[in-house]
Design a protein around this motif. Structure first.
Motif, mmCIF file in Angstrom:
data_model
loop_
_atom_site.group_PDB
_atom_site.id
_atom_site.type_symbol
_atom_site.label_atom_id
_atom_site.label_comp_id
_atom_site.label_asym_id
_atom_site.label_seq_id
_atom_site.Cartn_x
_atom_site.Cartn_y
_atom_site.Cartn_z
ATOM 1 N N TYR A 19 -4.763 2.849 -0.427
ATOM 2 C CA TYR A 19 -4.679 1.655 -1.273
ATOM 3 C C TYR A 19 -4.797 1.975 -2.765
ATOM 4 O O TYR A 19 -5.164 1.107 -3.549
ATOM 5 C CB TYR A 19 -5.733 0.628 -0.840
ATOM 6 N N ARG A 20 -4.445 3.194 -3.142
ATOM 7 C CA ARG A 20 -4.401 3.539 -4.569
ATOM 8 C C ARG A 20 -3.119 2.990 -5.174
ATOM 9 O O ARG A 20 -2.023 3.520 -4.952
ATOM 10 C CB ARG A 20 -4.449 5.050 -4.764
ATOM 11 N N LEU A 57 -2.741 13.916 -9.320
ATOM 12 C CA LEU A 57 -2.477 12.510 -9.064
ATOM 13 C C LEU A 57 -2.361 11.759 -10.384
ATOM 14 O O LEU A 57 -2.669 12.304 -11.455
ATOM 15 C CB LEU A 57 -3.595 11.929 -8.195
ATOM 16 N N LEU A 109 -6.681 17.036 -7.335
ATOM 17 C CA LEU A 109 -7.285 17.288 -6.033
ATOM 18 C C LEU A 109 -7.209 18.786 -5.753
ATOM 19 O O LEU A 109 -6.125 19.373 -5.767
ATOM 20 C CB LEU A 109 -6.545 16.519 -4.930
ATOM 21 N N CYS A 128 -7.671 8.132 2.955
ATOM 22 C CA CYS A 128 -8.573 7.796 1.854
ATOM 23 C C CYS A 128 -7.855 7.071 0.719
ATOM 24 O O CYS A 128 -8.416 6.170 0.091
ATOM 25 C CB CYS A 128 -9.226 9.063 1.297
ATOM 26 N N HIS A 129 -6.623 7.488 0.443
ATOM 27 C CA HIS A 129 -5.928 6.980 -0.742
ATOM 28 C C HIS A 129 -4.836 5.961 -0.403
ATOM 29 O O HIS A 129 -3.940 5.716 -1.212
ATOM 30 C CB HIS A 129 -5.335 8.146 -1.530
ATOM 31 N N GLU A 187 -6.039 12.965 -12.476
ATOM 32 C CA GLU A 187 -6.961 13.429 -11.431
ATOM 33 C C GLU A 187 -6.350 14.602 -10.665
ATOM 34 O O GLU A 187 -5.185 14.566 -10.264
ATOM 35 C CB GLU A 187 -7.274 12.297 -10.457
ATOM 36 N N PHE A 223 3.092 9.488 -1.832
ATOM 37 C CA PHE A 223 2.445 10.791 -1.968
ATOM 38 C C PHE A 223 3.477 11.873 -2.309
ATOM 39 O O PHE A 223 3.175 12.820 -3.050
ATOM 40 C CB PHE A 223 1.711 11.149 -0.673
ATOM 41 N N LEU A 265 -0.607 5.209 -7.240
ATOM 42 C CA LEU A 265 0.351 6.104 -6.596
ATOM 43 C C LEU A 265 1.773 5.557 -6.703
ATOM 44 O O LEU A 265 2.746 6.299 -6.541
ATOM 45 C CB LEU A 265 -0.007 6.314 -5.122
ATOM 46 N N SER A 311 0.839 -1.207 0.000
ATOM 47 C CA SER A 311 0.000 0.000 0.000
ATOM 48 C C SER A 311 0.873 1.255 0.000
ATOM 49 O O SER A 311 2.092 1.185 0.122
ATOM 50 C CB SER A 311 -0.938 0.004 1.208
ATOM 51 N N MET A 326 -6.310 12.635 3.447
ATOM 52 C CA MET A 326 -5.870 12.195 2.120
ATOM 53 C C MET A 326 -5.059 10.905 2.233
ATOM 54 O O MET A 326 -5.265 9.961 1.456
ATOM 55 C CB MET A 326 -5.035 13.291 1.454
ATOM 56 N N ALA A 343 -13.981 11.232 -1.358
ATOM 57 C CA ALA A 343 -13.449 9.876 -1.292
ATOM 58 C C ALA A 343 -13.958 9.211 -0.023
ATOM 59 O O ALA A 343 -14.491 9.883 0.870
ATOM 60 C CB ALA A 343 -11.923 9.894 -1.310
#
Length: 396
Positions: A369-370, A300, A306, A366-367, A304, A61, A373, A55, A363, A314
């Motif tokens: 498990y993107r 992102l 933000l 929420c993210h 995307e 980030f 990234l 993850s 942030m 999200a």
């Protein structure tokens, strides 16, 4: 393996070392350095993810934040945005009209027809966007040379080398940020625990805790540079007037001087100065707004955007929907005034540390498990250019 080209050691599919980080931090060109920083964060991000369950980690980030900062360093988007805002501003139109009337009879008709265009050129040149770029570059370097260096050391000494994490943390300074590294000590301890955790929820919470701890340290350290970037767009009315006249008055230095004398004799110099002063005040407000909006936008993967001035749109992933780790539950209330909710995450003032941290903490959650990234910020061809210490072509 690490390969060297000139004085730049590039990272290509391997774990960056402390020497790699130090070499990148020593680069003089802020544009190439930022690109190398962004790429190095990507390599660190992948290395940490491979060792902690896949993850997103703080470096994941940092890749996209550094890439966004690169636009400010290169003065790309801010300059274009200032020009666009000026073109649609009634205050600018009024100042241009005043300038045009003041310059009539003193400059050729062809020059009068270019007043609006020339005004925008002069404004962008005097709005100190370079100062915002310099502050952004300082912040980009400041965070990288401290935190990326510790990630590289952590991976080599602890995760891969098997050394005790307590010994690693002992090399970090005690105390609170900005000078103390207490949060870094805690974060790397939690990353180490996550690397050996077998329970997915426990690992997810440990990673979130470590990300927030590093984020809090980083943002505290960045406070002077963020404030400097926002305060940078000072416009000197006399410098603006000088640039305007240089652009509008044809001829060599002597002819330009004679035309300035004519402006004074005709009584037109005072209105030009008044228009420049009026425009300078207006431009300062516009430029600060543009810089603020730029700093409060994060691009992102996949295009995307933000908008950090709006609440996150999200949801928390299932493993982080309800939290239970005692250290995480103790830390979050200090940075997140709306627990278990993204309502109110919008940052109203990016120079305000608590405002920033509220958005950043949610942030991260929420993210977490993107998977995108972890994707590369640059193409293989651009990375190849970077390995040679050159600024790559194409969209950056």
């Amino acid at each position: 393996m690490t390969k060297t080209s000139g004085d730049v050691r590039a990272v290509d599919g391997v774990v960056p070392t402390v020497a790699d980080v130090d070499r990148i931090a020593a680069l003089a060109d802020p544009v190439v350095r930022n690109l190398m920083i962004t790429h190095c964060y990507h390599e660190l991000s992948r290395a940490v993810a491979q060792r902690t369950g896949g993850s997103a980690n703080w470096c994941s980030f940092a890749v996209w934040a550094s890439k966004q900062v690169g636009q400010t360093i290169r003065q790309e988007d801010p300059a274009r945005q200032v020009e666009r805002v000026l073109a649609s501003s009634p205050e600018t139109a009024a100042a241009v009209d005043l300038l045009t009337r003041s310059l009539r009879r003193a400059v050729p008709r062809a020059a009068l027809d270019r007043v609006e265009q020339v005004t925008r050129q002069a404004v962008v040149a005097t709005a100190r966007l370079d100062a915002a770029a310099e502050a952004s570059a300082r912040g980009n370097l400041k965070v990288f040379e401290e935190i990326a260096r510790e990630f590289a050391r952590f991976l080599v000494e602890v995760v891969d080398g098997g050394g005790p994490v307590a010994e690693f943390c002992a090399a970090l300074s005690p105390g609170e940020p900005p000078e103390g590294q207490r949060y870094l000590r805690q974060a790397f301890t939690h990353y180490h625990q996550a690397s050996s955790a077998t329970d997915p929820k426990q690992r997810a919470e440990l990673l979130l805790l470590a990300n927030v701890e590093i984020g809090l340290h980083e943002q505290t350290r960045l406070q002077p540079e963020i404030t400097a970037a926002l305060e940078a767009p000072l416009v000197d009315p006399r410098e603006l007037e000088r640039r305007l006249l240089d652009l509008l008055l044809p001829g060599n230095r002597v002819v330009k001087w004679l035309r300035r004398v004519l402006l004074t004799v005709l009584g037109r110099r005072a209105p030009v100065r008044a228009a420049s002063e009026q425009l300078a005040v207006h431009v300062r407000a516009l430029a600060r707004r543009v810089i603020t909006e730029h700093l409060m936008t994060l691009a992102l993967p996949g295009g995307e955007l933000l908008d950090l001035s709006e609440d996150l749109v999200a949801e928390f992933p299932p493993l982080l929907a309800r939290l239970s780790h005692p250290d995480l539950l103790a830390l979050l209330p200090t940075v997140d005034p709306t627990p278990d909710s993204v309502l109110g995450t919008a940052a109203r003032d990016w120079s305000d540390l608590p405002d920033r941290m509220h958005y950043i903490a949610d942030m991260f959650r929420c993210h977490a498990y993107r998977s995108d990234l972890l994707s590369a910020p640059f193409t293989p061809e651009q990375v190849a250019e970077l390995t040679c210490g050159r600024r790559p072509t194409g969209r950056l």
